[in-house]
Design an enzyme around this catalytic site. Structure first.
Site, mmCIF file in Angstrom:
data_model
loop_
_atom_site.group_PDB
_atom_site.id
_atom_site.type_symbol
_atom_site.label_atom_id
_atom_site.label_comp_id
_atom_site.label_asym_id
_atom_site.label_seq_id
_atom_site.Cartn_x
_atom_site.Cartn_y
_atom_site.Cartn_z
ATOM 1 N N ASN A 90 -2.113 0.893 5.608
ATOM 2 C CA ASN A 90 -3.007 -0.003 4.857
ATOM 3 C C ASN A 90 -2.786 0.015 3.344
ATOM 4 O OD1 ASN A 90 -5.644 -1.538 4.345
ATOM 5 N ND2 ASN A 90 -6.055 0.439 3.356
ATOM 6 N N SER A 145 -0.682 -9.430 3.545
ATOM 7 C CA SER A 145 -1.506 -10.211 2.615
ATOM 8 C C SER A 145 -1.105 -11.677 2.761
ATOM 9 C CB SER A 145 -1.229 -9.772 1.169
ATOM 10 O OG SER A 145 -1.810 -10.696 0.254
ATOM 11 N N TYR A 158 4.760 -8.088 -5.380
ATOM 12 C CA TYR A 158 3.703 -7.919 -4.370
ATOM 13 C C TYR A 158 3.932 -8.882 -3.210
ATOM 14 C CZ TYR A 158 -1.012 -7.709 -2.348
ATOM 15 O OH TYR A 158 -2.077 -7.569 -1.487
ATOM 16 N N ILE A 191 -10.533 -10.710 -0.382
ATOM 17 C CA ILE A 191 -11.591 -9.932 0.266
ATOM 18 C C ILE A 191 -12.410 -9.264 -0.825
ATOM 19 C CG2 ILE A 191 -12.068 -7.955 1.772
ATOM 20 C CD1 ILE A 191 -10.927 -10.422 3.262
ATOM 21 N N LEU A 192 -13.708 -9.482 -0.797
ATOM 22 C CA LEU A 192 -14.543 -8.923 -1.865
ATOM 23 C C LEU A 192 -14.888 -7.462 -1.586
ATOM 24 C CD1 LEU A 192 -16.911 -11.677 -3.205
ATOM 25 C CD2 LEU A 192 -14.689 -10.918 -3.999
HETATM 26 N N1 LIG Z 1 -8.841 -6.979 -1.336
HETATM 27 C C1 LIG Z 1 -8.119 -8.076 -1.156
HETATM 28 O O1 LIG Z 1 -8.517 -9.188 -1.536
HETATM 29 C C2 LIG Z 1 -6.781 -8.009 -0.448
HETATM 30 C C3 LIG Z 1 -6.126 -9.205 -0.165
HETATM 31 C C4 LIG Z 1 -4.902 -9.158 0.492
HETATM 32 C C5 LIG Z 1 -4.352 -7.948 0.872
HETATM 33 N N2 LIG Z 1 -5.006 -6.796 0.585
HETATM 34 C C6 LIG Z 1 -4.367 -5.538 1.002
HETATM 35 O O2 LIG Z 1 -5.312 -4.705 1.643
HETATM 36 C C7 LIG Z 1 -4.973 -3.339 1.453
HETATM 37 C C8 LIG Z 1 -6.166 -2.577 0.927
HETATM 38 O O3 LIG Z 1 -6.597 -3.197 -0.264
HETATM 39 P P1 LIG Z 1 -8.045 -2.959 -0.899
HETATM 40 O O4 LIG Z 1 -8.426 -4.215 -1.556
HETATM 41 O O5 LIG Z 1 -8.952 -2.330 0.083
HETATM 42 O O6 LIG Z 1 -7.651 -1.919 -2.056
HETATM 43 P P2 LIG Z 1 -8.485 -0.791 -2.756
HETATM 44 O O7 LIG Z 1 -7.903 -0.666 -4.111
HETATM 45 O O8 LIG Z 1 -9.962 -1.011 -2.632
HETATM 46 O O9 LIG Z 1 -8.107 0.498 -1.892
HETATM 47 C C9 LIG Z 1 -6.801 0.969 -1.858
HETATM 48 C C10 LIG Z 1 -6.827 2.458 -1.541
HETATM 49 O O10 LIG Z 1 -5.475 2.910 -1.557
HETATM 50 C C11 LIG Z 1 -5.408 4.118 -2.294
HETATM 51 N N3 LIG Z 1 -4.070 4.263 -2.844
HETATM 52 C C12 LIG Z 1 -3.536 3.614 -3.904
HETATM 53 N N4 LIG Z 1 -2.267 4.024 -4.107
HETATM 54 C C13 LIG Z 1 -2.004 4.960 -3.163
HETATM 55 C C14 LIG Z 1 -0.867 5.734 -2.855
HETATM 56 N N5 LIG Z 1 0.252 5.671 -3.568
HETATM 57 N N6 LIG Z 1 -0.952 6.596 -1.809
HETATM 58 C C15 LIG Z 1 -2.087 6.676 -1.079
HETATM 59 N N7 LIG Z 1 -3.188 5.965 -1.326
HETATM 60 C C16 LIG Z 1 -3.146 5.110 -2.360
HETATM 61 C C17 LIG Z 1 -6.479 3.997 -3.357
HETATM 62 O O11 LIG Z 1 -6.872 5.285 -3.834
HETATM 63 C C18 LIG Z 1 -7.584 3.279 -2.596
HETATM 64 O O12 LIG Z 1 -8.456 4.180 -1.949
HETATM 65 C C19 LIG Z 1 -3.757 -3.343 0.514
HETATM 66 O O13 LIG Z 1 -2.572 -3.248 1.275
HETATM 67 C C20 LIG Z 1 -3.845 -4.708 -0.149
HETATM 68 O O14 LIG Z 1 -2.586 -5.167 -0.603
HETATM 69 C C21 LIG Z 1 -6.200 -6.784 -0.075
#
Ligand SMILES: NC(=O)c1ccc[n+]([C@@H]2O[C@H](COP(=O)([O-])OP(=O)(O)OC[C@H]3O[C@@H](n4cnc5c(N)ncnc54)[C@H](O)[C@@H]3O)[C@@H](O)[C@H]2O)c1
Length: 268
Positions: A90, A145, A158, A191-192
């Protein structure tokens, strides 16, 4: 009986946002969960909260940009719970300051994002698959994503890394299906998460809302429930797919919103 009862899951980036939702829902539905995150304190706190609610989880440190750290996380899962049957790759990073258009993006940042967003998926899968084969099968779920399906003005690294995650998902599915290992992805739109909520100006949220087919924004649990489904045996005939969870944002003719405005103006 929970939907993933008896399964053992390793969730990377599970301390916050989408990963926290995935970890919490998996534990609620009967899985034993290892929450692996750069934010070790956050991972441990998340595991404690799960335990308070009667689930089973443990939090550990992970640097998803380092192969040996990913190996340690998989080994820890085996030591702690005896097997690994679900792997949720993830973790994903983005950087609006350095990951720009193709001419201007920072090449070191390109490499870092490829390591953390893409190579971590390869390595997590590489280390977990032999254990899954021993266990008689498993489910790997990769967080991609919608940026992996579209072009954009910035975030070239990205987007490229996430597009590669979508196709690596197919390769893993094709290579290990006969071992009863499924591999699928989930592609979130906006995603909020708490982090996204704090960082997005209301005007940007309004732009997203305008182009969503649905009249609301996505939340972490919308992804969490999709991953739960893909981890469970309910999805046992689904492999190699990346499910787009994006409120219909990218599904329609992109000019539909402007056409609606035009038609409304004409009818006044
Ligand atoms: N939130 C969105 O709108 C959205 C949209 C598309 C894709 N995504 C994808 O969903 C996934 C999660 O995103 P999110 O929004 O929950 O992010 P977030 O920033 O809320 O959480 C990410 C987590 O990953 C951890 N992290 C960061 N770098 C790390 C590393 N090198 N090793 C281990 N852990 C690490 C952080 O400490 C954090 O707990 C990601 O792959 C992101 O690309 C999110």
């Amino acid at each position: 009986m929970g939907r993933v009862q008896g399964k053992v899951a390793l969730v990377t980036g599970g301390a916050s946002g989408i990963g926290l939702s995935i970890s919490t829902l998996m534990a609620k539905e009967g899985a034993k969960v290892v929450i692996a995150d750069f934010n070790e304190a956050g991972a441990k706190e998340a595991a404690e909260n799960i335990k308070k609610q009667g689930g089973e989880a443990v939090g550990i440190f992970l640097d998803a940009g380092k192969a040996d750290s990913i190996q340690v996380a998989v080994d820890f899962t085996i030591e702690q719970y005896g097997t690994i049957t679900v792997l949720v790759n993830n973790v994903g990073l983005t950087n609006l300051q350095k990951d720009l258009d193709v001419v201007n993006l920072d090449l070191e940042e390109w490499d870092r994002l490829m390591d953390v967003n893409l190579k971590s998926v390869l390595l997590g899968s590489r280390f977990a698959i032999p254990h899954m084969i021993k266990a008689g099968g498993g489910s790997i779920i990769n967080t991609a994503s919608m940026a992996g399906f579209t072009g954009d003005a910035v975030r070239s690294a990205y987007g490229a890394s996430k597009a590669a995650v979508v196709n690596l998902t197919r390769y893993i599915a094709a290579q290990y299906g006969k071992d009863h290992i499924r591999c699928n992805g989930v592609a979130p739109g906006l995603i909020l998460t708490p982090a996204a909520k704090n960082n997005m100006p209301p005007a940007v949220l309004d732009i997203f809302a305008k182009f969503n087919a649905l009249p609301y924004h996505g939340e972490a649990d919308d992804i969490g429930y999709t991953v739960l489904f893909l981890a469970s045996d309910e999805s046992k005939f689904i492999t190699g797919q990346t499910i787009q969870v994006e409120g219909g944002h990218y599904m329609a003719n992109p000019s539909i919103s402007d056409f609606n405005d035009y038609v409304t103006k004409q009818s006044k």
